[in-house]
Design an enzyme around this catalytic site. Sequence first.
Site, PDB file in Angstrom:
ATOM      1  N   HIS A  39       0.837  -1.210   0.000  1.00 34.17           N
ATOM      2  CA  HIS A  39       0.000   0.000   0.000  1.00 34.17           C
ATOM      3  C   HIS A  39       0.865   1.249   0.000  1.00 34.17           C
ATOM      4  CE1 HIS A  39       0.965   0.854   4.202  1.00 34.17           C
ATOM      5  NE2 HIS A  39       0.839  -0.443   4.416  1.00 34.17           N
TER       6      HIS A  39
ATOM      7  N   GLU B  74      -1.887  -7.515   7.177  1.00 32.18           N
ATOM      8  CA  GLU B  74      -0.611  -7.314   7.864  1.00 32.18           C
ATOM      9  C   GLU B  74      -0.600  -8.112   9.160  1.00 32.18           C
ATOM     10  OE1 GLU B  74       2.405  -6.990   7.776  1.00 32.18           O
ATOM     11  OE2 GLU B  74       2.875  -4.859   7.629  1.00 32.18           O
TER      12      GLU B  74
END
Length: 194
Positions: free
Chosen positions: A7, A85
């Site tokens: 990201h 994550e």
Amino acid sequence: MIYLVRHGQTTFNREGRLQGQVDSPLTELGQVQAQRAGATLARLVGDASGWRIISSPLGRARATAEAIRLALGLPKVELEDRLIELSWGDWDGRQRTELQEDHPDAFGDSGWAFRAPMGEPYESVQARMADWLGSLDPEPDRRIIAVSHGVAGRVLRGVYAGLTRETTVTQPVPQDAFYALRAGTITQIDGDPG
């Protein structure tokens, strides 16, 4: 073929905070990074027919994936929990400098990320990345753009290429480049400079 994208920059990245499974929005720079990744991928992929874009469900990854989806003209972003994550546990959302003051020995080696109190261990992240890779079509039929995170992306690349844990955790995690995973190799691709 898998294109693996981290990201774009977030508010927490800019502030030096560990994000883990909490979220913060993309900064203006992060939005530009996502758009540049999309432009580069559009150029590399060409006709996006048959390609899938799969993202971690966290907002920062989804926003990046959406910018890429628009650039390629794909119909949707698929969400995949296994690309999320790692959890930093008690350290989620804390500033790294603050943690270094409170825990001066915690950041001494490359495996520090997996020693956070109540955090996710390396083996757990590795197992879910291996599970996700195993669920995909075999090469060369894969046409995947995956949007994930810094630590999760490192571990995914490590599993894909059969890297040792030590090598896996020291790989770079740029937000202005991404990786091509093809035929057991990993190639870094710099984002379009705009």
